[in-house]
Design a protein around this motif. Structure first.
Motif, PDB file in Angstrom:
ATOM      1  N   GLN A 287       0.837  -1.199   0.000  1.00  0.00           N
ATOM      2  CA  GLN A 287       0.000   0.000   0.000  1.00  0.00           C
ATOM      3  C   GLN A 287       0.870   1.247   0.000  1.00  0.00           C
ATOM      4  O   GLN A 287       1.911   1.290   0.659  1.00  0.00           O
ATOM      5  N   VAL A 288       0.458   2.233  -0.768  1.00  0.00           N
ATOM      6  CA  VAL A 288       1.174   3.507  -0.834  1.00  0.00           C
ATOM      7  C   VAL A 288       0.315   4.566  -0.149  1.00  0.00           C
ATOM      8  O   VAL A 288      -0.797   4.868  -0.592  1.00  0.00           O
ATOM      9  N   VAL A 289       0.832   5.103   0.955  1.00  0.00           N
ATOM     10  CA  VAL A 289       0.113   6.127   1.705  1.00  0.00           C
ATOM     11  C   VAL A 289       0.338   7.499   1.086  1.00  0.00           C
ATOM     12  O   VAL A 289      -0.592   8.300   0.943  1.00  0.00           O
ATOM     13  N   GLN A 290       1.559   7.765   0.700  1.00  0.00           N
ATOM     14  CA  GLN A 290       1.896   9.027   0.045  1.00  0.00           C
ATOM     15  C   GLN A 290       2.901   8.731  -1.066  1.00  0.00           C
ATOM     16  O   GLN A 290       3.905   8.056  -0.841  1.00  0.00           O
ATOM     17  N   ALA A 291       2.625   9.246  -2.259  1.00  0.00           N
ATOM     18  CA  ALA A 291       3.490   8.981  -3.404  1.00  0.00           C
ATOM     19  C   ALA A 291       4.877   9.576  -3.190  1.00  0.00           C
ATOM     20  O   ALA A 291       5.035  10.639  -2.585  1.00  0.00           O
ATOM     21  N   GLY A 292       5.871   8.869  -3.704  1.00  0.00           N
ATOM     22  CA  GLY A 292       7.242   9.357  -3.652  1.00  0.00           C
ATOM     23  C   GLY A 292       7.685   9.823  -5.025  1.00  0.00           C
ATOM     24  O   GLY A 292       7.105   9.449  -6.050  1.00  0.00           O
TER      25      GLY A 292
END
Length: 210
Positions: free
Chosen positions: A171-176
Motif C-alpha cells: 500500500q502507498v500512503v503518500q506517493a514518492g
C-alpha cells in the motif's frame, strides 16, 4: 740553434707547439685525475625535452579532469536547480489530492454543474502541476508490488499477508518522487509481514525453471 736564433729567441711556430703540448698534457692529467668530460649538448636537450613532455602530459590530464568535473557540476546544477521548488509544489499537489479524496462519492455524482466544474478544475490543476514537474525531471515512484527499498521507500506500517514475499510494498500512503537520480521524497508505504522470504521465493523460482 743558430746564432740568430740565440739572439732573437724561439720563433712563433716553436712557441705554438710548446703551448699545444702543454694543453694536451693538462687535459690528459685532468682525465687521469677522474674529472668527467663536458656533457653532450644533444643529450642535455633530450633530457630537457623529456621533462617538458612529462609536464605537458600531466597538465593535459589535469585539464581534462577539470573539464569533466565542470561539465558534471553544470549538468547537476541544471538537473537539480528546481529541487526546492519541486518539493514545495509536491506539497501543493498533495493538498489538491486530499481535497479531491475528501469529497464524498455522492457529492461527486451530484448534478450540480457548479460543483462538478469545481471538482474538475481541482483535478485538472493537480494533473497539470504533476505534468509540469515531470517535464523538469521529477518522476513519480511506483513501488506497489515491489520489494521494500529503504533508499526509495519509507515504511509506515506492516500488513499481515502470507501470500506474498515478506517486505513487499502492498500500500502507498503518500506517493514518492525522484528528480534525476536523486530521491526528492520517499514513498510512504505499508509492507507485508508474515510471508516467505524473498530469497526463498527466488530459490523456488530457480528450482522450477531447472
Amino acid at each position: 740553434m743558430t746564432d740568430e736564433t740565440k739572439k732573437n729567441g724561439p720563433d712563433a711556430s716553436e712557441t705554438e707547439t710548446v703551448v699545444d703540448a702543454a694543453a694536451a698534457f693538462a687535459n690528459d692529467g685532468a682525465t687521469e685525475a677522474g674529472e668527467a668530460p663536458a656533457p653532450d649538448p644533444m643529450e642535455t636537450l633530450k633530457a630537457e625535452n623529456e621533462q617538458l613532455r612529462d609536464r605537458f602530459l600531466r597538465l593535459a590530464a589535469e585539464m581534462d579532469n577539470l573539464r569533466r568535473r565542470t561539465d558534471r557540476e553544470v549538468k547537476d546544477a541544471k538537473s537539480y536547480a528546481v529541487t526546492a521548488f519541486a518539493r514545495d509544489m509536491l506539497a501543493v499537489s498533495d493538498n489538491l489530492r486530499r481535497a479531491l479524496d475528501s469529497i464524498p462519492s455522492d457529492t461527486k455524482d451530484s448534478e450540480d454543474a457548479g460543483l462538478k466544474a469545481l471538482i474538475e478544475g481541482v483535478d485538472m490543476t493537480e494533473r497539470a502541476m504533476l505534468s509540469a514537474l515531470d517535464r523538469h525531471g521529477v518522476k513519480k515512484i511506483e513501488p506497489e508490488g515491489q520489494k521494500f527499498d529503504p533508499n526509495f521507500h519509507q515504511a509506515m506500517f506492516e500488513i499481515p499477508n502470507t501470500t506474498v514475499p515478506n517486505n513487499t510494498v502492498l500500500q502507498v500512503v503518500q506517493a514518492g518522487y525522484v528528480i534525476g537520480e536523486r530521491v526528492l521524497r520517499p514513498a510512504m508505504v505499508g509492507v507485508s509481514k508474515g510471508g516467505p522470504k524473498a530469497s526463498d521465493v527466488a530459490a523456488e523460482a530457480a528450482a522450477d525453471k531447472a
